[in-house]
Enzyme design. Structure first.
Site, PDB file in Angstrom:
ATOM      1  CG  HIS A  77      39.022  38.545  42.553  1.00 31.78           C
ATOM      2  ND1 HIS A  77      40.180  37.870  42.877  1.00 31.78           N
ATOM      3  CD2 HIS A  77      39.015  38.658  41.200  1.00 31.78           C
ATOM      4  CE1 HIS A  77      40.840  37.574  41.766  1.00 31.78           C
ATOM      5  NE2 HIS A  77      40.158  38.051  40.736  1.00 31.78           N
ATOM      6  CG  HIS A  99      40.575  44.100  37.292  1.00 33.07           C
ATOM      7  ND1 HIS A  99      41.631  44.073  36.423  1.00 33.07           N
ATOM      8  CD2 HIS A  99      40.432  42.827  37.763  1.00 33.07           C
ATOM      9  CE1 HIS A  99      42.115  42.845  36.344  1.00 33.07           C
ATOM     10  NE2 HIS A  99      41.411  42.069  37.151  1.00 33.07           N
ATOM     11  CE  LYS A 125      46.228  42.361  38.027  1.00 28.21           C
ATOM     12  NZ  LYS A 125      45.404  41.189  38.346  1.00 28.21           N
TER      13      LYS A 125
END
Length: 444
Positions: free
Chosen positions: A321, A339, A386
């Site tokens: 994730h 990220h 995103k």
């Protein structure tokens, strides 16, 4: 005389005996320019591209292509010499990727140009509007050692232990102040890259979160030194990124070889200063025992053990994730997680990430530039938006593992800290005793 008159009449009426033969070199060149101009202007579009153009883009992944994403690929990437490389369509990029080469030092981006030879020759001095500069030789990523990471971790070779001595012993001030401890991990990140020396980014244009138009003419990363992929922790980290299905709710199957990759990665980073400091800190606080082997098992469990997300058991993990990213399938598709800057670079190089600009900082006078290492950006991944994402650019894998693990064990949902010149809030969300998500946010 009669024959001469007939010949003149044929010429005037276009009755050329050779009219069905192949056009000459100049005609072929003019046809080539015409075709390239259509591509540049967007008049000619891939027949498989079912979506309309978005801003300056010509294509997105169509649904059929999305269903075949499965796992990331490691392919060949050619180089663009310009500072702002032109974006490539994701449909085209599916057939491109990385190669191996010991002779090239930086990575760039690839465009397969139609009629490239005609463009480069430019025999009569004409140029097509929007013409790309000629490509350089392919730049390649070193992947030869990655297969070796699948061997049992005890059979692999690792870097020497970091010689940092007393530097990894947390002070009383650091033990009582999470921000000071995080600052210490920043200082211990000896593998952190230097902007302008190890890589270069171009932030493009800024935008509000709700703005959907693309304000970046090219890619975020202009180049990245190939030496980075020879660094052991970076190389081992990258070898893990293709172990996951990006579709949230899709059950993951982790092979024995992939488990060896995980164990080898943990072993490699455990030899670095940030991870050694993390262990000293958590053991001094009584969170973990002083056994370094137990500590490494805890890191493996925390980051790699599977749990349920999106209604399916064993479909996600903290590593997947936070660092790889997932695509939510329920309702409107959206990207969650994702990220990590290395994942961003690799996916952008393959054309799967479409950088669309940075998000305006709330405080004026803090516009990001090529030196900025904390970015808030907007992008599409595999054609899915995103809207806002934040990432620390150039930091090492061991730094992020140490920072996020420390905040998970010692902090809360909001962790206001300082990292070098940056005021940061590390957001940390829990799934019981697991990391649900963790990422940096620039403070106002």
């Amino acid at each position: 005389m009669e024959g001469l008159i007939k010949g003149l009449i044929d010429v005037a009426l276009g009755h050329d005996e050779n009219r069905n033969e192949d056009p000459g070199p100049r005609d072929r060149e003019e046809q080539s320019r015409s075709t390239w101009a259509q591509v540049v202007s967007g008049e000619e579009q891939d027949e498989n591209d079912s979506d309309p153009p978005h801003g300056s883009k010509q294509s997105h992944w169509n649904r059929q292509e999305q269903s075949h994403l499965g796992r990331a690929e490691w392919d060949n990437v050619d180089s663009e010499p310009s500072r702002r490389p032109h974006k490539i369509s994701q449909t085209q990029a599916a057939h491109e990727g990385y190669e191996r080469n010991d002779d090239v030092g930086r990575h760039g981006y690839n465009q397969n140009y139609s009629s490239r030879k005609d463009e480069e020759e430019n025999k009569d001095g004409w140029e097509t509007v929007g013409k790309r500069p000629p490509r350089q030789q392919p730049h390649k990523i070193q992947m030869g050692q990655w297969n070796g990471y699948k061997r049992p971790s005890t059979e692999q070779e690792y870097s020497d232990e970091a010689e940092v001595g007393a530097k990894i012993e947390p002070s009383e001030e650091e033990l009582s102040d999470l921000s000071q401890a995080c600052s210490k991990i920043w200082e211990l990140d000896l593998n952190r890259l230097v902007p302008g020396k190890d890589y270069e980014i171009d932030c493009g244009g800024g935008k509000k979160v709700y703005q959907k138009e693309d304000l970046a003419e090219g890619s975020l990363f202009t180049w990245l030194s190939e030496d980075i992929f020879r660094r052991p922790t970076f190389s081992r980290f990258c070898s893990l990124l293709d172990n996951y299905n990006p579709n949230e709710g899709c059950k993951e199957v982790i092979t024995s070889e992939e488990k060896q990759e995980q164990a080898a990665f943990i072993e490699e980073i455990s030899r670095t200063a940030p991870i050694k400091y993390l262990h000293k800190y958590l053991s001094r606080k009584g969170i973990l025992s002083e056994s370094y082997q137990d500590f490494k098992r805890t890191l493996t469990t925390l980051w790699f053990d599977l749990y349920g997300r999106g209604g399916t058991s064993a479909s996600s993990s903290a590593f997947e994730h936070v660092f790889v990213g997932e695509i939510k399938q329920r309702g409107e598709e959206e990207v969650s997680g994702f990220h990590n800057w290395l994942q961003f670079y690799l996916e952008e190089a393959k054309g799967r990430v479409d950088y669309q600009g940075y998000i305006f900082p709330r405080r004026r006078g803090q516009t990001p530039d090529s030196e900025t290492q904390l970015l808030t950006i907007q992008f599409e991944w595999n054609g899915v938006l995103k809207a806002v994402s934040s990432t620390l650019v150039g930091v090492s894998p061991e730094f992020e593992i140490a920072l996020y693990t420390l905040c998970f064990f010692m902090g809360g949902e909001d962790n206001h800290i300082e990292l070098g010149p940056y005021q940061v809030n590390i957001k940390c969300y829990r799934f019981g005793d697991r990391i649900g998500s963790v990422f940096p946010m620039a403070e106002c």
